[in-house]
Motif scaffolding. Structure first.
Motif, mmCIF file in Angstrom:
data_model
loop_
_atom_site.group_PDB
_atom_site.id
_atom_site.type_symbol
_atom_site.label_atom_id
_atom_site.label_comp_id
_atom_site.label_asym_id
_atom_site.label_seq_id
_atom_site.Cartn_x
_atom_site.Cartn_y
_atom_site.Cartn_z
ATOM 1 N N ASP A 197 0.891 -1.329 -0.024
ATOM 2 C CA ASP A 197 -0.009 0.065 -0.125
ATOM 3 C C ASP A 197 0.912 1.082 -0.183
ATOM 4 O O ASP A 197 1.294 1.682 0.868
ATOM 5 C CB ASP A 197 -0.849 -0.119 1.190
ATOM 6 C CG ASP A 197 -2.055 1.045 1.283
ATOM 7 O OD1 ASP A 197 -1.753 2.111 0.563
ATOM 8 O OD2 ASP A 197 -3.073 0.922 1.712
ATOM 9 N N GLU A 198 1.017 1.891 -1.159
ATOM 10 C CA GLU A 198 1.958 2.779 -1.369
ATOM 11 C C GLU A 198 1.483 4.143 -0.455
ATOM 12 O O GLU A 198 2.236 4.789 0.013
ATOM 13 C CB GLU A 198 2.234 3.200 -2.846
ATOM 14 C CG GLU A 198 3.376 4.224 -3.189
ATOM 15 C CD GLU A 198 3.597 4.421 -4.610
ATOM 16 O OE1 GLU A 198 3.497 5.627 -4.929
ATOM 17 O OE2 GLU A 198 3.830 3.206 -5.230
ATOM 18 N N ASP A 199 0.325 4.604 -0.560
ATOM 19 C CA ASP A 199 -0.150 5.617 0.187
ATOM 20 C C ASP A 199 0.154 5.475 1.390
ATOM 21 O O ASP A 199 0.281 6.411 2.251
ATOM 22 C CB ASP A 199 -1.551 5.914 -0.301
ATOM 23 C CG ASP A 199 -1.711 6.470 -1.654
ATOM 24 O OD1 ASP A 199 -0.791 6.922 -2.514
ATOM 25 O OD2 ASP A 199 -2.971 6.165 -2.163
ATOM 26 N N ALA A 200 -0.235 4.431 1.979
ATOM 27 C CA ALA A 200 -0.208 4.258 3.531
ATOM 28 C C ALA A 200 1.204 4.108 3.955
ATOM 29 O O ALA A 200 1.488 4.559 4.978
ATOM 30 C CB ALA A 200 -0.878 2.788 3.884
ATOM 31 N N ILE A 201 2.019 3.522 3.229
ATOM 32 C CA ILE A 201 3.664 3.390 3.619
ATOM 33 C C ILE A 201 4.296 4.832 3.695
ATOM 34 O O ILE A 201 4.811 5.281 4.525
ATOM 35 C CB ILE A 201 4.451 2.451 2.928
ATOM 36 C CG1 ILE A 201 5.699 2.071 3.642
ATOM 37 C CG2 ILE A 201 4.705 3.097 1.480
ATOM 38 C CD1 ILE A 201 6.472 1.053 2.994
ATOM 39 N N VAL A 202 3.945 5.735 2.694
ATOM 40 C CA VAL A 202 4.312 7.175 2.553
ATOM 41 C C VAL A 202 3.782 7.932 3.768
ATOM 42 O O VAL A 202 4.586 8.522 4.474
ATOM 43 C CB VAL A 202 3.814 7.728 1.368
ATOM 44 C CG1 VAL A 202 4.034 9.193 1.331
ATOM 45 C CG2 VAL A 202 4.922 6.976 -0.079
ATOM 46 N N ALA A 203 2.675 7.665 4.146
ATOM 47 C CA ALA A 203 1.996 8.327 5.449
ATOM 48 C C ALA A 203 2.535 7.914 6.507
ATOM 49 O O ALA A 203 2.685 8.725 7.276
ATOM 50 C CB ALA A 203 0.440 7.976 5.318
ATOM 51 N N ALA A 204 2.957 6.508 6.778
ATOM 52 C CA ALA A 204 3.428 6.094 7.865
ATOM 53 C C ALA A 204 4.763 6.672 8.000
ATOM 54 O O ALA A 204 5.362 7.068 9.140
ATOM 55 C CB ALA A 204 3.338 4.710 7.861
ATOM 56 N N THR A 205 5.570 6.773 7.015
ATOM 57 C CA THR A 205 6.904 7.268 6.978
ATOM 58 C C THR A 205 6.964 8.694 7.464
ATOM 59 O O THR A 205 7.632 9.226 7.878
ATOM 60 C CB THR A 205 7.639 7.043 5.568
ATOM 61 O OG1 THR A 205 7.481 5.364 5.574
ATOM 62 C CG2 THR A 205 9.053 7.525 5.577
ATOM 63 N N ARG A 206 6.236 9.527 6.658
ATOM 64 C CA ARG A 206 6.043 10.816 7.155
ATOM 65 C C ARG A 206 5.810 11.057 8.542
ATOM 66 O O ARG A 206 6.236 11.848 9.224
ATOM 67 C CB ARG A 206 5.085 11.642 6.289
ATOM 68 C CG ARG A 206 5.424 11.661 4.775
ATOM 69 C CD ARG A 206 4.559 12.674 3.887
ATOM 70 N NE ARG A 206 4.962 12.779 2.404
ATOM 71 C CZ ARG A 206 5.909 13.666 2.013
ATOM 72 N NH1 ARG A 206 6.299 14.525 2.810
ATOM 73 N NH2 ARG A 206 5.957 13.612 0.948
ATOM 74 N N LEU A 207 4.722 10.238 9.255
ATOM 75 C CA LEU A 207 4.542 10.397 10.456
ATOM 76 C C LEU A 207 5.730 10.104 11.391
ATOM 77 O O LEU A 207 5.881 10.844 12.116
ATOM 78 C CB LEU A 207 3.387 9.545 10.993
ATOM 79 C CG LEU A 207 2.803 9.518 12.303
ATOM 80 C CD1 LEU A 207 2.391 10.586 12.899
ATOM 81 C CD2 LEU A 207 1.869 8.007 12.519
ATOM 82 N N HIS A 208 6.412 8.949 11.104
ATOM 83 C CA HIS A 208 7.614 8.628 11.704
ATOM 84 C C HIS A 208 8.584 9.772 11.596
ATOM 85 O O HIS A 208 9.002 10.106 13.003
ATOM 86 C CB HIS A 208 8.194 7.350 11.042
ATOM 87 C CG HIS A 208 9.363 7.011 11.783
ATOM 88 N ND1 HIS A 208 9.559 6.465 13.083
ATOM 89 C CD2 HIS A 208 10.514 6.629 11.135
ATOM 90 C CE1 HIS A 208 10.634 5.938 13.476
ATOM 91 N NE2 HIS A 208 11.303 6.130 12.390
ATOM 92 N N LEU A 209 8.986 10.682 10.675
ATOM 93 C CA LEU A 209 9.775 11.423 10.794
ATOM 94 C C LEU A 209 9.327 12.797 11.407
ATOM 95 O O LEU A 209 10.301 13.458 11.850
ATOM 96 C CB LEU A 209 10.413 11.805 9.300
ATOM 97 C CG LEU A 209 10.974 10.523 8.544
ATOM 98 C CD1 LEU A 209 11.224 10.666 7.059
ATOM 99 C CD2 LEU A 209 12.271 10.268 9.442
ATOM 100 N N THR A 210 7.929 13.235 11.433
ATOM 101 C CA THR A 210 7.612 14.167 12.328
ATOM 102 C C THR A 210 7.721 13.953 13.832
ATOM 103 O O THR A 210 7.527 14.887 14.594
ATOM 104 C CB THR A 210 5.967 14.452 11.990
ATOM 105 O OG1 THR A 210 5.019 13.345 12.251
ATOM 106 C CG2 THR A 210 6.006 14.797 10.358
ATOM 107 N N ARG A 211 8.110 12.951 14.146
ATOM 108 C CA ARG A 211 8.188 12.557 15.774
ATOM 109 C C ARG A 211 9.104 13.831 16.348
ATOM 110 O O ARG A 211 9.445 13.844 17.321
ATOM 111 C CB ARG A 211 8.520 11.191 16.069
ATOM 112 C CG ARG A 211 7.425 10.259 15.566
ATOM 113 C CD ARG A 211 6.272 10.167 16.376
ATOM 114 N NE ARG A 211 5.374 9.221 16.182
ATOM 115 C CZ ARG A 211 4.234 8.979 16.257
ATOM 116 N NH1 ARG A 211 3.650 10.091 17.102
ATOM 117 N NH2 ARG A 211 3.412 7.986 16.380
#
Length: 229
Positions: A197-211
């Protein structure tokens, strides 16, 4: 402050790479805190090498903005620059978003198995409050994603940019909750990868880096002496 230099071993160290890696690790893991003074002579003595490889290591770390080499004065572990942190986070986000996109296309079952094994080890490390091990597994996780994407070369750029933020991350990893939060982020990235799921993995990666934003705010509040801006 008692400074812990690279430890002496029975094997004579002659490589600038060896001294560089040890000093970089000590800086990133906050065994050498921002503002600590370093001496070529003392590092060479404790590492059992001549001053030349130490000088070379210092120059490399200066170029990475982890050390501040000052002619005729003691070298300093650089304080953390908020500007540098935000700049490197921008670069890292751009790289990692493309990496996870490619991973969705290219990852094989053996890649997924290795990442899953890494995640299990992360959870054990978090439960044991083993900060050093968790930090190592964090690096490995992002490396394995690059391997799964068939762009392992990209990890060199990620690693260099991680060096700046990792000093902050070590502060957030000081407690179990911080480690578990990152573990949950990594698990979310992995679940999206398994589903391709490309959209989901991009969103999860962005969330991870906003920590990083919350970690940065906490660090500036609790350790103001670590920062130069």
């Amino acid at each position: 402050m008692n400074v812990q230099y690279p430890a002496r071993t029975t094997e004579r160290r002659t490589s600038a790479d060896d001294v560089f890696e040890r000093l970089r690790s000590d800086i990133v893991n906050l065994r050498l805190t921002p503002g600590t003074k370093l001496s070529e002579v003392e590092v060479a003595k404790h590492s059992d090498v001549s001053r030349q490889p130490v000088r070379e290591a210092f120059i490399r770390l200066n170029n990475m903005k982890l050390l501040q080499v000052r002619p005729q004065k003691a070298t300093l572990v650089r304080k953390i620059s908020v500007k540098d942190i935000l700049n490197t986070r921008f670069i890292r986000t751009a790289i990692e978003v493309e990496v996870v996109r490619k991973a969705c296309e290219a990852a094989q079952q053996e890649d997924l198995a290795r990442i899953e094994g890494n995640l299990k080890a992360q959870k054990r490390a978090a439960n044991k409050r083993d900060t050093d091990l968790f930090h190592q597994l964090d690096y490995e996780f992002h490396h394995l994603i690059c391997i799964a994407a068939k762009v392992e070369f990209a990890f060199a750029a990620i690693e260099q940019n991680k060096s700046h933020v990792d000093r902050l991350c070590m502060l957030s990893l000081a407690n179990k909750d911080g480690m578990l939060e990152l573990y949950r982020d990594h698990s979310g990235i992995f679940e999206a990868l398994k589903q391709r799921d490309e959209d989901a993995i991009v969103a999860a990666t962005r969330l991870h880096l906003t920590r990083l934003d919350e970690t940065l705010a906490d660090a500036r509040r609790n350790h103001p002496d670590f920062f130069d801006d």
